[in-house]
Motif scaffolding. Structure first.
Motif, PDB file in Angstrom:
ATOM      1  N   PRO A 194      13.210  -4.859   6.732  1.00 36.78           N
ATOM      2  CA  PRO A 194      13.555  -6.280   6.864  1.00 36.78           C
ATOM      3  C   PRO A 194      13.982  -6.664   8.270  1.00 36.78           C
ATOM      4  O   PRO A 194      13.563  -7.704   8.787  1.00 36.78           O
ATOM      5  CB  PRO A 194      14.697  -6.457   5.861  1.00 36.78           C
ATOM      6  CG  PRO A 194      14.539  -5.343   4.886  1.00 36.78           C
ATOM      7  CD  PRO A 194      13.958  -4.198   5.641  1.00 36.78           C
ATOM      8  N   ARG A 207      16.339  -9.372   3.942  1.00 44.05           N
ATOM      9  CA  ARG A 207      16.087  -8.436   2.836  1.00 44.05           C
ATOM     10  C   ARG A 207      15.378  -9.139   1.687  1.00 44.05           C
ATOM     11  O   ARG A 207      14.447  -8.597   1.083  1.00 44.05           O
ATOM     12  CB  ARG A 207      17.406  -7.815   2.361  1.00 44.05           C
ATOM     13  CG  ARG A 207      17.998  -6.788   3.319  1.00 44.05           C
ATOM     14  CD  ARG A 207      19.082  -5.966   2.641  1.00 44.05           C
ATOM     15  NE  ARG A 207      20.220  -6.800   2.269  1.00 44.05           N
ATOM     16  CZ  ARG A 207      21.277  -7.025   3.058  1.00 44.05           C
ATOM     17  NH1 ARG A 207      21.316  -6.479   4.275  1.00 44.05           N
ATOM     18  NH2 ARG A 207      22.283  -7.760   2.655  1.00 44.05           N
ATOM     19  N   HIS A 210      11.739  -9.902   2.740  1.00 41.72           N
ATOM     20  CA  HIS A 210      10.962  -8.661   2.810  1.00 41.72           C
ATOM     21  C   HIS A 210      10.633  -8.144   1.420  1.00 41.72           C
ATOM     22  O   HIS A 210       9.488  -7.752   1.132  1.00 41.72           O
ATOM     23  CB  HIS A 210      11.758  -7.614   3.596  1.00 41.72           C
ATOM     24  CG  HIS A 210      11.039  -6.325   3.803  1.00 41.72           C
ATOM     25  ND1 HIS A 210      11.180  -5.244   2.943  1.00 41.72           N
ATOM     26  CD2 HIS A 210      10.158  -5.929   4.750  1.00 41.72           C
ATOM     27  CE1 HIS A 210      10.427  -4.252   3.368  1.00 41.72           C
ATOM     28  NE2 HIS A 210       9.792  -4.634   4.457  1.00 41.72           N
TER      29      HIS A 210
END
Length: 380
Positions: A194, A207, A210
């Protein structure tokens, strides 16, 4: 027009897939090429029928089918409209453009638009669209604004959907060393974490983005019939079609995407629905079956367009950006400023460039909307 969310703009991704319809309506057509023929006829019957023609495989196929149908039915030839760019060698498709136009014998109606910084993310053409509609998806939609103006009162045909329908993310093994090296680099980029993939976002947002991106990539079906149905439900493609339709409608034109026509998709599923990892070149050859000139479906290098959209206006804006205007819950302003202190900037921040430029330059603040003096060449 469907619009991106703040999360879409901040992350530079457009994710999400609608559920399948409960009762899909069966569509039966003779074969994919006949279905494409029927799809382009709707545009040819509403002249001027303008084809957004880059010289790539998808737009070449649409143009060739439209030319064949027009001449068979005694309708006016479609009008191919092509962009050519200075200072963007990786986007140069002029050789294939000339080959296809020559093979189809349609040079007399070919219009070529020439651009330097005109198509920059916040250049003069994009500014007209941003001031009229705000930030939309895709970020390069403004490329079609002058083309839609040429289609005024008629129809606009594009190759939208070709990358998803005919290729998708799960590509077959590369045939050449150059292609294998490209795919190795591509795979390495997609395996980034990420922080490496979204360094301008807050960590928790990076995060989340991703995880969602990787999940959607893994969810792409392998069999062609399921892959096609899945991609047509993705927000990315639906929002692209919505934006093209709205842009054309502003000029009393109809936008048509033949590669997303229901008849074509049904026929394609019948032809090769059980295939896995079939390459675009092979798939096009099976669709066409020698009915079109060889130049239309011959394999060619995929053009890259970052050099077209990331130019002087964007460079000047990101260098002067003072860190204001972003949503601090999503974006790390300091991280974004560090990224933007080096050139070229990440492609994933393109939407942020437009969003922040518009915040600093709202519509009406500088008087009359800016226009671009685009050079138009009519081939004869």
């Amino acid at each position: 027009m469907l619009r991106p969310t703040p999360f879409d703009l901040a992350t530079g991704t457009l994710l999400g897939v609608a559920p399948p319809p409960r009762r899909p309506v069966p569509v039966v057509v003779p074969d994919p090429l006949a279905a494409l023929d029927a799809a382009v006829l709707a545009g040819l019957s509403r002249p001027p029928c303008v084809v957004s023609f880059s010289g790539g495989l998808d737009s070449s196929l649409i143009l060739a089918v439209a030319v064949r149908a027009a001449r068979r039915e005694g309708l006016p030839d479609p009008v191919p409209v092509t962009w050519r760019f200075t200072g963007a060698p990786r986007a140069d498709e002029s050789d294939w453009q000339e080959r296809v136009i020559g093979a189809l014998g349609i040079g007399g109606s070919w219009e070529i638009l020439r651009a330097d910084d005109d198509l920059d993310l916040v250049g003069p053409v994009a500014r007209r669209l941003l001031h009229r509609h705000g930030v939309v998806h895709p970020v390069n939609l403004h490329l079609h604004l002058p083309i839609a103006e040429l289609a005024s009162g008629g129809s606009l045909l594009t190759g939208a959907g070709g990358d998803q329908i005919l290729a998708g993310w799960r590509r077959p093994p590369a045939a050449s060393l150059r292609d294998r090296l490209w795919w190795l680099r591509h795979a390495a980029r997609t395996r980034q974490g990420p922080a490496a993939m979204f360094p301008w976002l807050r960590r928790s947002v990076a995060r989340e983005a991703h995880r969602a991106l990787r999940a959607e990539q893994r969810a792409e079906p392998r069999e062609l019939r399921h892959r096609v149905a899945w991609h047509t439900r993705r927000r990315d493609l639906r929002m692209t079609c919505s934006a093209l339709a709205a842009l054309a409608a502003e000029h009393q034109a109809t936008a048509i995407q033949p590669l997303l026509d229901k008849g074509f998709l049904a026929a394609l599923a019948m032809l090769a629905g059980d295939r896995r990892n079939i390459g675009r070149d092979r798939l096009l050859a099976e669709i066409v079956r020698g009915a079109l000139p060889a130049e239309v479906t011959a394999p060619r290098r995929k053009a890259r367009f970052l050099e077209v959209f990331f130019r002087t206006p964007t460079r000047e804006f990101v260098r002067s950006w003072d860190g204001s205007g972003v949503d601090p819950r999503l974006v790390d302003p300091d991280g974004l400023r560090r990224l933007w202190s080096h050139w070229p900037i990440p492609g994933g921040t393109a939407s942020l460039v437009q969003q922040l430029w518009l915040a600093a330059n709202p519509a009406g603040a500088a008087g009359r909307p800016e226009r671009s003096d685009i050079d138009v060449e009519v081939k004869s």
